[in-house]
Design a protein around this motif. Structure first.
Motif, PDB file in Angstrom:
ATOM      1  N   ASP A 233      -2.644   5.444  -2.326  1.00  0.00           N
ATOM      2  CA  ASP A 233      -3.833   4.476  -2.404  1.00  0.00           C
ATOM      3  C   ASP A 233      -5.006   4.851  -1.276  1.00  0.00           C
ATOM      4  O   ASP A 233      -6.057   4.295  -1.416  1.00  0.00           O
ATOM      5  CB  ASP A 233      -3.220   3.005  -1.862  1.00  0.00           C
TER       6      ASP A 233
ATOM      7  N   ASP B 297      -5.317  -1.420 -11.772  1.00  0.00           N
ATOM      8  CA  ASP B 297      -4.563  -1.172 -10.398  1.00  0.00           C
ATOM      9  C   ASP B 297      -5.592  -0.238  -9.563  1.00  0.00           C
ATOM     10  O   ASP B 297      -5.291   0.453  -8.662  1.00  0.00           O
ATOM     11  CB  ASP B 297      -3.320   0.022 -10.917  1.00  0.00           C
TER      12      ASP B 297
ATOM     13  N   THR C  78      -7.965  -4.873   0.863  1.00  0.00           N
ATOM     14  CA  THR C  78      -6.758  -4.103   1.578  1.00  0.00           C
ATOM     15  C   THR C  78      -6.703  -5.059   3.030  1.00  0.00           C
ATOM     16  O   THR C  78      -7.638  -5.459   3.522  1.00  0.00           O
ATOM     17  CB  THR C  78      -7.424  -2.599   1.980  1.00  0.00           C
TER      18      THR C  78
ATOM     19  N   VAL D   9      -8.010  -0.624  -6.368  1.00  0.00           N
ATOM     20  CA  VAL D   9      -7.872  -1.065  -5.157  1.00  0.00           C
ATOM     21  C   VAL D   9      -9.163  -1.808  -5.027  1.00  0.00           C
ATOM     22  O   VAL D   9     -10.302  -1.251  -4.839  1.00  0.00           O
ATOM     23  CB  VAL D   9      -7.540  -0.296  -3.994  1.00  0.00           C
TER      24      VAL D   9
ATOM     25  N   VAL E  67      -5.167  -5.264  -5.979  1.00  0.00           N
ATOM     26  CA  VAL E  67      -5.598  -4.522  -7.210  1.00  0.00           C
ATOM     27  C   VAL E  67      -5.965  -5.267  -8.305  1.00  0.00           C
ATOM     28  O   VAL E  67      -5.492  -6.566  -8.526  1.00  0.00           O
ATOM     29  CB  VAL E  67      -4.410  -3.494  -7.487  1.00  0.00           C
TER      30      VAL E  67
ATOM     31  N   MET F  82       0.968  -1.094   0.128  1.00  0.00           N
ATOM     32  CA  MET F  82      -0.029   0.010  -0.044  1.00  0.00           C
ATOM     33  C   MET F  82       0.987   1.247   0.173  1.00  0.00           C
ATOM     34  O   MET F  82       1.983   1.290   0.518  1.00  0.00           O
ATOM     35  CB  MET F  82      -0.991  -0.005   1.297  1.00  0.00           C
TER      36      MET F  82
END
Length: 173
Positions: A12, A56, A61, A58, A52, A8
């Motif tokens: 982000d 790319d 997490t 997100v 991702v 991360m």
């Protein structure tokens, strides 16, 4: 569906906040996530991860914090559109591998009491409910807020406290 896991970055955070808003009933706001990222990244830059897609964007997490003795994961979120495709498992196993490389042997996590859906995943990965353990927390007022160690402290966090905040002004013990 092509999903990859990477470290991360501060850039982000808006997308992490958006992912958590979609996945959580009570997500952290972007300011809190930024504060948490800055504190965690100082000592745990390789255990703050995002999943991702091929653009790319997100879609998941996870936050990992380590204090030299214990490790904890939090902030596991997968955007609802991507749930059920093994992304959570991949995030957990990736952060666990990174902790193992540091010599961590004890890893814990917390989930909200009403999030029963995720328990089978965690149990399948070897996590167990700690019987007789209740989690408690305290939100500090600005006057009693617990600061991060000074920038002069280059030896990492004190071994008895985590620097990764769960909420603004709150720490894990």
């Amino acid at each position: 569906m092509s999903i990859s896991v990477r470290d991360m970055t501060l850039d982000d955070i808006p997308a992490v906040a958006s992912c958590q808003r979609a996945a959580f009933r009570h997500p952290f706001d972007q300011a809190v996530l930024t504060h948490e990222f800055l504190g965690c990244h100082r000592f745990n830059p390789d255990t703050l991860l995002v999943a991702v897609d091929e653009n790319d964007a997100v879609v998941g997490t996870i936050w990992g914090a380590w204090n030299g003795r214990r490790a904890v994961i939090s902030g596991l979120a997968v955007h609802p559109s991507y749930q059920g495709h093994g992304i959570a498992r991949r995030l957990i196993t990736t952060v666990e591998e990174r902790f193992r490389a540091k010599g961590v042997t004890r890893l814990s996590l917390e989930i909200t009491a009403d999030n029963h859906r995720v328990i089978p995943l965690y149990e399948n990965l070897g996590f167990r409910v700690k019987e007789g353990i209740m989690s408690m927390g305290k939100t500090s007022t600005p006057r009693t807020a617990l600061p991060y160690p000074s920038s002069r402290d280059r030896h990492g966090p004190a071994p008895d406290r985590y620097l990764c905040l769960q909420e603004a002004g709150q720490r894990r013990a």
